[in-house]
Design a protein around this motif. Sequence first.
Motif, PDB file in Angstrom:
ATOM      1  N   LEU A  54      33.216  43.203  33.529  1.00  0.00           N
ATOM      2  CA  LEU A  54      34.534  42.580  33.666  1.00  0.00           C
ATOM      3  C   LEU A  54      34.487  41.226  34.359  1.00  0.00           C
ATOM      4  O   LEU A  54      35.531  40.595  34.532  1.00  0.00           O
ATOM      5  CB  LEU A  54      35.480  43.501  34.448  1.00  0.00           C
ATOM      6  N   GLY A  56      34.798  37.687  35.391  1.00  0.00           N
ATOM      7  CA  GLY A  56      35.497  36.568  34.774  1.00  0.00           C
ATOM      8  C   GLY A  56      36.630  36.960  33.852  1.00  0.00           C
ATOM      9  O   GLY A  56      37.278  36.096  33.261  1.00  0.00           O
ATOM     10  N   ARG A  57      36.913  38.240  33.745  1.00  0.00           N
ATOM     11  CA  ARG A  57      37.987  38.707  32.860  1.00  0.00           C
ATOM     12  C   ARG A  57      39.207  39.105  33.687  1.00  0.00           C
ATOM     13  O   ARG A  57      39.089  39.534  34.830  1.00  0.00           O
ATOM     14  CB  ARG A  57      37.500  39.899  32.034  1.00  0.00           C
ATOM     15  N   PRO A  58      40.401  38.996  33.120  1.00  0.00           N
ATOM     16  CA  PRO A  58      41.617  39.326  33.877  1.00  0.00           C
ATOM     17  C   PRO A  58      41.727  40.802  34.253  1.00  0.00           C
ATOM     18  O   PRO A  58      42.441  41.142  35.191  1.00  0.00           O
ATOM     19  CB  PRO A  58      42.754  38.910  32.936  1.00  0.00           C
ATOM     20  N   GLU A  59      41.011  41.680  33.591  1.00  0.00           N
ATOM     21  CA  GLU A  59      41.067  43.115  33.902  1.00  0.00           C
ATOM     22  C   GLU A  59      40.292  43.471  35.173  1.00  0.00           C
ATOM     23  O   GLU A  59      40.426  44.576  35.692  1.00  0.00           O
ATOM     24  CB  GLU A  59      40.482  43.960  32.749  1.00  0.00           C
ATOM     25  N   ARG A  60      39.486  42.559  35.643  1.00  0.00           N
ATOM     26  CA  ARG A  60      38.678  42.830  36.833  1.00  0.00           C
ATOM     27  C   ARG A  60      39.593  43.011  38.044  1.00  0.00           C
ATOM     28  O   ARG A  60      40.485  42.189  38.293  1.00  0.00           O
ATOM     29  CB  ARG A  60      37.722  41.655  37.075  1.00  0.00           C
ATOM     30  N   ARG A  62      41.327  42.861  41.565  1.00  0.00           N
ATOM     31  CA  ARG A  62      41.438  41.750  42.519  1.00  0.00           C
ATOM     32  C   ARG A  62      40.444  41.903  43.679  1.00  0.00           C
ATOM     33  O   ARG A  62      39.839  40.930  44.108  1.00  0.00           O
ATOM     34  CB  ARG A  62      42.868  41.661  43.041  1.00  0.00           C
ATOM     35  N   GLU A  65      37.203  40.552  42.608  1.00  0.00           N
ATOM     36  CA  GLU A  65      37.233  39.084  42.534  1.00  0.00           C
ATOM     37  C   GLU A  65      37.073  38.459  43.908  1.00  0.00           C
ATOM     38  O   GLU A  65      36.466  37.398  44.055  1.00  0.00           O
ATOM     39  CB  GLU A  65      38.558  38.602  41.956  1.00  0.00           C
TER      40      GLU A  65
END
Length: 93
Positions: A54, A56-60, A62, A65
């Motif tokens: 995941l 760099g993907r929005p599903e990762r 927070r 991140e």
Amino acid sequence: MSELIVRDNSAACRAGCGACCIAPSITSPIPGMPNGKPAGVRCVQLDDHHLCRLFGRPERPRVCEQFNFDATVCGEHREEALATLSWLEESTR
């Protein structure tokens, strides 16, 4: 010396480590793990090379991140990172 992958100016990660995807608990939903994961359990998004599917993907999540490489936490090698992150998880319960 351990190989590091620079992902941006604020974060670097040891290629093939994955300790941060195993040692800590994650309470937010992860694709494939809707209730997060307990400490010590491998995230389903960690591939066979210990890389996050995941990244760099929005599903990762927070929380993932926001975790950045830190030499005092990640140490010199994967086993050191696993030990430190496991200790931190246990110490902060």
